[in-house]
Design a protein around this motif. Structure first.
Motif, PDB file in Angstrom:
ATOM      1  N   GLY A 118       5.666  -6.759   8.769  1.00 56.25           N
ATOM      2  CA  GLY A 118       5.120  -5.403   8.725  1.00 56.25           C
ATOM      3  C   GLY A 118       4.099  -5.090   7.735  1.00 56.25           C
ATOM      4  O   GLY A 118       3.049  -4.625   7.764  1.00 56.25           O
ATOM      5  N   ASN A 122       0.050  -4.181   8.356  1.00 56.94           N
ATOM      6  CA  ASN A 122      -1.027  -3.360   7.739  1.00 56.94           C
ATOM      7  C   ASN A 122      -1.745  -3.584   6.841  1.00 56.94           C
ATOM      8  O   ASN A 122      -2.981  -3.485   6.859  1.00 56.94           O
ATOM      9  N   ASP A 187       1.980   7.051   7.668  1.00 61.33           N
ATOM     10  CA  ASP A 187       3.208   6.652   8.139  1.00 61.33           C
ATOM     11  C   ASP A 187       3.746   7.477   9.441  1.00 61.33           C
ATOM     12  O   ASP A 187       3.625   8.933   9.124  1.00 61.33           O
ATOM     13  N   ALA A 218       6.603   1.545  10.924  1.00 62.89           N
ATOM     14  CA  ALA A 218       8.103   0.875  10.532  1.00 62.89           C
ATOM     15  C   ALA A 218       9.372   1.388  10.753  1.00 62.89           C
ATOM     16  O   ALA A 218      10.356   0.788  11.333  1.00 62.89           O
ATOM     17  N   THR A 247       7.271  -2.431  13.065  1.00 60.81           N
ATOM     18  CA  THR A 247       8.056  -3.692  12.375  1.00 60.81           C
ATOM     19  C   THR A 247       9.023  -4.280  13.356  1.00 60.81           C
ATOM     20  O   THR A 247       9.756  -3.582  14.141  1.00 60.81           O
TER      21      THR A 247
END
Ligand SMILES: *Cc1c(COP(=O)(O)O)cnc(C)c1O
Length: 403
Positions: A118, A122, A187, A218, A247
């Protein structure tokens, strides 16, 4: 067997390191690695002590799920242990392609690219799509891998206070004539507080101000949305987020990250995302386990149901005991203790009592908001959760956190 260690060459370098480490010790932030003996499970042996584990991201217990283990072993038997190449040279097996197709279908997007983690998903994506003439608008609590990606892109970064949509709007208004691309990034679930990002409002802003919208899922992958499709599915925002990062390392139980979006964007990342181009692809066992994880998510809904059932129980009981659990809305529940030293003491005393909940201090969280972070999983039994709660009550009272 004897082991020879050579003395490091540069005394000044060693002295500089020692100074930094002493500062960490003085602030109560110096930590030894906790060492797990055996599998990542709800109750396991860490540093020689049997503990209830409230610190893993193994939300659904898939690290040890029989279907994932079986798939991993079969893939090793058939294809060996490593791929020996990056994806863009000789390291793409047909199962890498199958995993990307399956993930795209899972996320209801045209296409998907899988990264080694992950973190690289990103960092590799943000730095590939933006350059110094572009602009980034980013939540203050976004993950370190987003921040690193932003820095690598060399684009100016404007940070808005956590979930402050008004401030994000103000920044966008002030920069509405910015000539380059604009990226609005958040997020989906915030890793230290367990609260959910303001996706509907941010998507609206992105549309209005013609921004690229990116979400890091994630902690939402395998947790939020139908069958764990993530925060975009949770809010019904399909088609409104350009870039969805997920993720495969947390709820999926294995390792990796992915980016889901348009076919054109994925093709672009195949050519420009540096971790994809310059770092070796996933080994077969990991690919096999991830494919099996998708099967489990689609065919065994009981794990997500149990995860949320456990979450509701644990949160309600912590609140009843009088703990400050912040703004959490997900299985991540912080127990806020104040100063770093207090959070570390809470963590240490819980550990001595048979509960592993990692202490987290400044600068990961604000100076006066140090905490132990708990994450329940689908595989914790009610008995284990209640035993952990009894421990929180005992230690919390002893330290004066609750009365
Ligand atoms: C854990 C995490 C990542 C990194 O994922 P890995 O697959 O462990 O590299 C990225 N973003 C957030 C918000 C995370 O919590």
């Amino acid at each position: 067997m004897s082991q020879v260690t050579t003395k490091n060459g540069s005394a000044s370098f060693e002295a500089a390191l020692e100074k930094e480490l002493s500062e960490l010790r003085a602030q109560g932030l110096y930590r030894k690695l906790r060492v797990l003996d055996g599998a990542q499970e709800a109750e396991c042996v860490i540093d020689g002590r049997r503990v209830i584990n409230l610190s893993s991201n193994n939300y659904l217990g898939l690290t040890t799920h029989p279907r994932l283990k079986k798939a991993a072993l079969e893939f090793v038997q058939r294809e060996g242990v490593g791929t020996g190449s990056v994806r863009t040279i000789a390291g793409t097996n047909k199962e890498h392609m199958e995993l990307e197709r399956r993930l795209a279908a899972f996320k209801h997007t045209e296409a998907c690219v899988v990264f080694q983690s992950g973190f690289t998903a990103n960092a590799g994506t943000v730095s590939a799509i933006l350059g110094k003439d572009d602009l980034i608008i980013s939540d203050a609590l976004n993950h370190a891998s987003i921040i690193d990606g932003c820095r690598l892109s060399r684009a100016p970064i404007k940070v808005f206070a956590h979930k402050n949509v008004e401030e994000a709007k103000q920044i966008l208004e002030e920069n509405k004539n910015h000539p380059g691309k604009k990226l609005l990034i958040t997020d989906g679930v915030f890793s230290m507080d367990g609260d959910i990002g303001a996706l509907p409002e941010l998507c609206e802003l992105a549309r209005h101000y013609d921004c690229i919208m990116m979400v890091d899922d994630a902690h939402s992958s395998g947790v939020l949305g139908k069958d764990g499709r993530g925060s975009v599915d949770h809010f019904g925002l399909h088609g409104k987020v350009d870039i969805q990062v997920g993720t495969l390392s947390k709820a999926f139980g294995a390792l990796g990250g992915y980016v889901a979006g348009s076919q054109r964007m994925i093709e672009y990342l195949y050519h420009r995302a540096r971790p994809f181009l310059f770092s070796t692809s996933h080994p077969p066992a990991v690919v096999g386990a991830c494919l099996a994880a998708l099967d489990v998510l689609e065919q065994e809904p009981q794990w997500i149901a149990q995860l949320w059932e456990n979450t509701r129980h644990f949160k309600a009981e912590l609140a009843r005991l009088g703990f400050d659990t912040g703004a959490s809305e997900t299985p991540i529940t912080p127990v806020i203790a104040g100063e770093s030293r207090m959070a570390m003491q809470l963590s240490d005393e819980l550990f001595a009592d048979g509960v592993f909940a990692q202490g987290i201090g400044f600068p990961t969280v604000a100076r006066d908001k140090a905490r132990v972070r708990t994450i329940v999983t689908a595989t914790h039994t009610r008995e284990q959760l209640d035993r952990a709660l009894a421990s929180f009550e005992k230690v919390g009272k002893r330290l004066g956190l609750i009365s």
